[in-house]
Design an enzyme around this catalytic site. Sequence first.
Site, PDB file in Angstrom:
ATOM      1  CB  THR A  42      -6.893   3.527   6.267  1.00  0.00           C
ATOM      2  OG1 THR A  42      -7.346   4.837   6.584  1.00  0.00           O
ATOM      3  CG2 THR A  42      -6.907   3.349   4.771  1.00  0.00           C
ATOM      4  CE  LYS A  71      -1.977  -1.315   3.749  1.00  0.00           C
ATOM      5  NZ  LYS A  71      -2.854  -1.570   4.926  1.00  0.00           N
TER       6      LYS A  71
END
Length: 265
Positions: free
Chosen positions: A209, A175
């Site tokens: 998140t 990510k």
Amino acid sequence: MTAPPRVLTIAGSDSGGGAGIQADLKTMLALGAHGMSVITAVTAQNSVGVQGAWELPVEAVRAQYRSVVDDIGVQAVKTGMLASPALVQAVADLLTDVPAPVVVDPVSVSKHGDRLLADDALDAVRTRLLPLATVTTPNLDEVAELTGITVTDETGMRRAADRLLSYGPRWVLVKGGHLPGEATDLLTDGRQEHWLRAPRHDNRHTHGTGCTLASAVAVGLAQGLTVPDAVRQAKEYVTEAIAAGFALGAGIGPVDHGWRLRART
């Protein structure tokens, strides 16, 4: 009535409700799955940080897992905060024979910079947990801890993904949200590359998140999607959840797990 897909999260509890078990279960409900939990640790946590953390005994973790898996069964598993080498090893032992895809979110540090994984547990994550992962979803801080590679660009993301694949997961999702520009992630199994790009929303309220994304991936796999399709669906969901994140308390608020419900009204 047909039961929805069954997804199990093995993670820590966030008393503030933005991350951890609470974020996982909210995500699973929002995406149409039945969420179940094995709590590995309890944190005293709010919008400004983690004030305390207490891991549960290995016996309690094993008992929760067996209660769920032996009776209800699972169609996907997601792991999050595991805290210690003993918990990492115990969870790896439990997952060795699970007949379902496993999403490993190698949580090590909270959004506020608080330590959630003991330094001596990193090797257990590399050698015991990652080889069991259908997909692992580290952010760049977690990548650096697991591989020693500090990622500053997309070339670095490729190098880090290759190193992570050498530990044994089938797929790696690196990510890149901490890099400037678009929110760009790299999904690869060493043969195919999928670059997932999304606009970066100007919103500081992004607590949870990583937990949310990994849980959304697990839901997609439980629904029978391929890994690339599950990750794309998860990326779309979490991008909008970030856009809708809201202030809560004096610090960083959570992403909005229920944005779809509010979008319909």
